[in-house]
Write an enzyme that holds these catalytic residues in place. Structure first.
Site, PDB file in Angstrom:
ATOM      1  N   LYS A  13       0.833  -1.216   0.000  1.00  0.00           N
ATOM      2  CA  LYS A  13       0.000   0.000   0.000  1.00  0.00           C
ATOM      3  C   LYS A  13       0.865   1.263   0.000  1.00  0.00           C
ATOM      4  O   LYS A  13       0.643   2.168  -0.789  1.00  0.00           O
ATOM      5  CB  LYS A  13      -0.915   0.035   1.235  1.00  0.00           C
ATOM      6  CG  LYS A  13      -1.902  -1.090   1.347  1.00  0.00           C
ATOM      7  CD  LYS A  13      -2.860  -0.885   2.505  1.00  0.00           C
ATOM      8  CE  LYS A  13      -2.211  -0.816   3.863  1.00  0.00           C
ATOM      9  NZ  LYS A  13      -1.613  -2.060   4.346  1.00  0.00           N
ATOM     10  N   ARG A 150      -0.771  -8.605  13.574  1.00  0.00           N
ATOM     11  CA  ARG A 150      -1.313  -7.594  12.648  1.00  0.00           C
ATOM     12  C   ARG A 150      -2.175  -8.266  11.582  1.00  0.00           C
ATOM     13  O   ARG A 150      -3.208  -7.734  11.172  1.00  0.00           O
ATOM     14  CB  ARG A 150      -0.172  -6.802  11.998  1.00  0.00           C
ATOM     15  CG  ARG A 150       0.491  -5.840  12.986  1.00  0.00           C
ATOM     16  CD  ARG A 150       1.851  -5.397  12.503  1.00  0.00           C
ATOM     17  NE  ARG A 150       1.792  -4.516  11.367  1.00  0.00           N
ATOM     18  CZ  ARG A 150       2.808  -4.293  10.543  1.00  0.00           C
ATOM     19  NH1 ARG A 150       3.960  -4.910  10.727  1.00  0.00           N
ATOM     20  NH2 ARG A 150       2.679  -3.472   9.535  1.00  0.00           N
TER      21      ARG A 150
HETATM   22  P1  AMP Z   1       0.654   0.781   9.065  1.00  0.00           P
HETATM   23  O1  AMP Z   1       1.823   1.708   8.951  1.00  0.00           O
HETATM   24  O2  AMP Z   1      -0.497   1.199   8.212  1.00  0.00           O
HETATM   25  O3  AMP Z   1       1.044  -0.642   8.884  1.00  0.00           O
HETATM   26  O4  AMP Z   1       0.119   0.904  10.570  1.00  0.00           O
HETATM   27  C1  AMP Z   1       0.935   0.566  11.660  1.00  0.00           C
HETATM   28  C2  AMP Z   1       0.087   0.433  12.897  1.00  0.00           C
HETATM   29  O5  AMP Z   1      -0.554   1.681  13.196  1.00  0.00           O
HETATM   30  C3  AMP Z   1      -1.053  -0.558  12.805  1.00  0.00           C
HETATM   31  O6  AMP Z   1      -0.632  -1.879  13.064  1.00  0.00           O
HETATM   32  C4  AMP Z   1      -1.990  -0.031  13.895  1.00  0.00           C
HETATM   33  O7  AMP Z   1      -1.522  -0.367  15.175  1.00  0.00           O
HETATM   34  C5  AMP Z   1      -1.842   1.470  13.755  1.00  0.00           C
HETATM   35  N1  AMP Z   1      -2.822   2.013  12.790  1.00  0.00           N
HETATM   36  C6  AMP Z   1      -2.564   2.578  11.591  1.00  0.00           C
HETATM   37  N2  AMP Z   1      -3.691   2.948  10.980  1.00  0.00           N
HETATM   38  C7  AMP Z   1      -4.695   2.598  11.804  1.00  0.00           C
HETATM   39  C8  AMP Z   1      -6.102   2.699  11.728  1.00  0.00           C
HETATM   40  N3  AMP Z   1      -6.723   3.218  10.660  1.00  0.00           N
HETATM   41  N4  AMP Z   1      -6.836   2.238  12.765  1.00  0.00           N
HETATM   42  C9  AMP Z   1      -6.254   1.708  13.851  1.00  0.00           C
HETATM   43  N5  AMP Z   1      -4.925   1.564  13.985  1.00  0.00           N
HETATM   44  C10 AMP Z   1      -4.144   2.007  12.985  1.00  0.00           C
END
Ligand code: AMP
Length: 278
Positions: A13, A150
């Site tokens: 993404k 995750r």
């Molecule tokens: P990412 O960088 O998108 O992989 O996000 C890393 C972590 O941030 C995730 O594993 C969640 O703990 C938190 N996180 C990011 N976006 C969200 C969201 N929309 N809702 C809840 N937690 C989020």
């Protein structure tokens, strides 16, 4: 253009969002990045999020919804944005619908990057290696143990969004197992097909039309037979510009599902069985 990129951790993404930003000049809104920045800045929200993130859980809906609501108000988001990592739950998606409705904004598409789960661990390990090689700090949650959690969060809380957006005819699926370049090309092809961006074919038709009009202008000045030919050619060129391509016609006719079906790889039997079990 307003887009959502949907997919499990490691599906690409972030990489694809950056490429779209580069090509279409819109901003990438990554809730994960924003939360990591807040954690690094030591704000109360950031510290709370850091704890949750390090265990592979999800930050409460109201926290991320507030962050996104503030962010899309910023002037740089006015031209459009790509949401990367948001929404991650059905209540977040419903909150986003409300936010957009209030602002009279429309969501163009939700692009799901479909990947084999077995490849995700390798991808996340590779990302950690590359980060280390650049001398940057590796994400606390890019470890095999946290990745498993995750992925579990993704399956139970985020995957229902596939149904949510497919019911709303917004979902378009791309095979995320292709090379980065191929995935980008496919996303851009889809965006052109649904009319979210100017299709390449139309852009080149416009160029041709411009060229032909120039010729027609010159011909007009010259002789009568040339002018007639020029006029005809100019008309034809204008027609070429006006005439939507077959794909655009299909998209206009509301066959978004058809486009999605064409773009989407058939889920493997294994995946279908797994989903059916769940
Ligand atoms: P990412 O960088 O998108 O992989 O996000 C890393 C972590 O941030 C995730 O594993 C969640 O703990 C938190 N996180 C990011 N976006 C969200 C969201 N929309 N809702 C809840 N937690 C989020």
């Amino acid at each position: 253009m307003r887009l959502i990129l949907l997919g499990p951790p490691g599906s690409g993404k972030g990489t694809q969002a950056q490429r779209l930003v580069h090509k279409h000049g819109i901003v990438q809104l990554s809730t994960g990045e924003m939360l990591r920045a807040a954690a690094a800045a030591g704000t109360p929200v950031g510290l709370q999020a850091k704890e949750i993130m390090s265990h592979g859980g999800l930050v409460p809906d109201e926290v991320v919804v507030r962050i996104i609501a503030d962010r899309i108000e910023q002037p740089d988001a006015a031209r459009g944005f790509i949401l990367d990592g948001f929404p991650r739950t059905v209540p977040q998606a419903a909150a986003l619908d409300e936010l957009l409705k209030k602002k009279h904004l429309k969501l163009d598409a939700v692009i799901e990057l479909r990947v084999n789960e077995s490849a995700l661990l390798d991808r996340v390990e590779k990302r950690a290696e590359e980060t280390r090689a650049r001398g940057e700090e590796v994400r606390l949650d890019d470890t095999p143990e946290v990745l498993i959690k995750r992925l579990a969060s993704y399956r139970s809380l985020t995957e229902p969004l596939i149904h949510y957006y497919s019911e709303r005819r917004k979902l378009l699926t791309v095979d995320g197992m292709m090379t980065i370049e191929h995935v980008t090309r496919e996303i851009n092809r889809i965006l052109a097909a649904i009319g979210a961006v100017e299709p390449k074919v139309e852009a080149s038709a416009r160029k041709t039309a411009k060229g032909v009009r120039k010729v027609a202008k010159t011909a007009k000045k010259a002789s009568r037979p040339a002018r007639t030919a020029g006029r005809g050619a100019s008309k034809a060129a204008a027609k070429a510009v006006k005439r939507p391509s077959k794909v655009k016609k299909a998209a206009k006719a509301g066959t978004r599902a058809g486009i999605a079906r064409k773009a989407a790889p058939r889920p493997s039997k294994k995946l279908t069985k797994k989903r059916a079990k769940r």
